[in-house]
Design an enzyme around this catalytic site. Structure first.
Site, PDB file in Angstrom:
ATOM      1  CG  ASP A   1      -2.050  -1.180   1.257  1.00  0.00           C
ATOM      2  OD1 ASP A   1      -1.952  -1.756   0.250  1.00  0.00           O
ATOM      3  OD2 ASP A   1      -2.811  -1.046   2.301  1.00  0.00           O
TER       4      ASP A   1
ATOM      5  CE  LYS B   1      -3.564  -4.406   1.276  1.00  0.00           C
ATOM      6  NZ  LYS B   1      -4.221  -3.716   2.252  1.00  0.00           N
TER       7      LYS B   1
ATOM      8  CB  CYS C   1      -2.111  -2.582   5.573  1.00  0.00           C
ATOM      9  SG  CYS C   1      -3.856  -1.794   5.295  1.00  0.00           S
TER      10      CYS C   1
HETATM   11  N1  TIU Z   1      -2.845   0.583   4.051  1.00  0.00           N
HETATM   12  C1  TIU Z   1      -3.110   0.562   5.358  1.00  0.00           C
HETATM   13  O1  TIU Z   1      -2.376   0.575   6.491  1.00  0.00           O
HETATM   14  N2  TIU Z   1      -4.348   1.342   5.608  1.00  0.00           N
HETATM   15  C2  TIU Z   1      -4.640   2.093   6.608  1.00  0.00           C
HETATM   16  O2  TIU Z   1      -5.950   2.497   6.633  1.00  0.00           O
HETATM   17  N3  TIU Z   1      -3.822   2.281   7.371  1.00  0.00           N
HETATM   18  C3  TIU Z   1      -4.110   3.526   8.330  1.00  0.00           C
HETATM   19  O3  TIU Z   1      -3.183   3.362   9.346  1.00  0.00           O
HETATM   20  N4  TIU Z   1      -5.171   3.938   8.516  1.00  0.00           N
END
Ligand code: TIU
Length: 226
Positions: A29, A134, A167
């Protein structure tokens, strides 16, 4: 480097061993909306510099993986434009005035195809590198990641990206339950919250490596270059 010879990395709680041909770099991500000034993450009041410090170490690790011809997989968190894969609970969580699917600073928030949903240019995937879209926090939930790993004979994962406690941790836990051996380089993962960064890494390596191993990118580069 012999892709079929075992490599040993100095790590905690003890050394991590892997055969390069069977070890993927899984980058979680690294999306513009989480990392870029002016994106959704910053709009929510988060300090994106905490995540941006991971860009350079990830660039170096990615370059080394590509140079060695080893497997690289990227993920992005997001949803279909019609939001049919967005759980109502996820949409309303946080009681924010702006939520997933709404117009944000870089297009509709966490919607596939929008600028903010895409991966930052510094780490942009090559056409040969699978990108897993995802809908959840973990990279295994409702995706074909496990099929891709099985088909390529991948048993070991170097997991990087953001955010450490959300994530990255969810993916490492999902991978661990499926029998994968995960290594997390601490300089290549980031959290908006320094205390969660620290604890998110401790949780992985505690209890004899209950979910996996923790190291830093220099140790991995040393191991694959030696
Ligand atoms: N990729 C991921 O960690 N998505 C989130 O929403 N992370 C947060 O820390 N909010």
């Amino acid at each position: 480097m012999d892709k079929n010879a075992t490599v040993t990395v100095r790590a905690e709680p003890y050394e991590y061993e892997f055969v390069p041909a069977h070890c993927a770099l899984l980058i979680i991500d690294m999306q513009r909306d989480f990392l870029e000034p002016g994106g959704f993450g910053e709009m929510l009041g988060n300090d994106v510099s905490q995540l941006r410090r991971t860009i350079e170490p990830n660039k170096k690790l990615l370059a080394a993986w590509r140079k060695a011809g080893l497997p690289v997989i990227h993920t992005r968190e997001g949803h279909r434009p019609d939001l049919t894969d967005l759980p109502p609970a996820k949409k309303i969580r946080g009681r924010s005035a702006t939520c997933i699917g709404d117009a944000g600073p870089m297009g509709r928030i966490l919607v596939r195809g929008e600028a903010g949903h895409d991966i930052i240019p510094e780490l942009y995937p090559l056409p040969s590198e699978p990108v897993i879209d995802k809908p959840g926090k973990g990279a295994f939930f409702a995706t074909d990641l496990q099929a891709i790993l099985n088909n390529r004979g991948i048993t070991h994962l170097v997991v990087t990206g953001v955010t450490t406690e959300v994530c990255v941790n969810t993916t490492v836990r999902e991978a661990n339950d499926r029998g994968y051996e995960c290594l997390v380089p601490e300089d290549c993962v980031g959290s908006y919250f320094p205390q969660f960064q620290e604890m998110g890494l401790k949780m992985i390596k505690a209890q004899g490596g209950i979910f996996g191993w923790v190291t830093n990118s220099a140790q991995i580069l040393d191991a694959i270059n030696s």
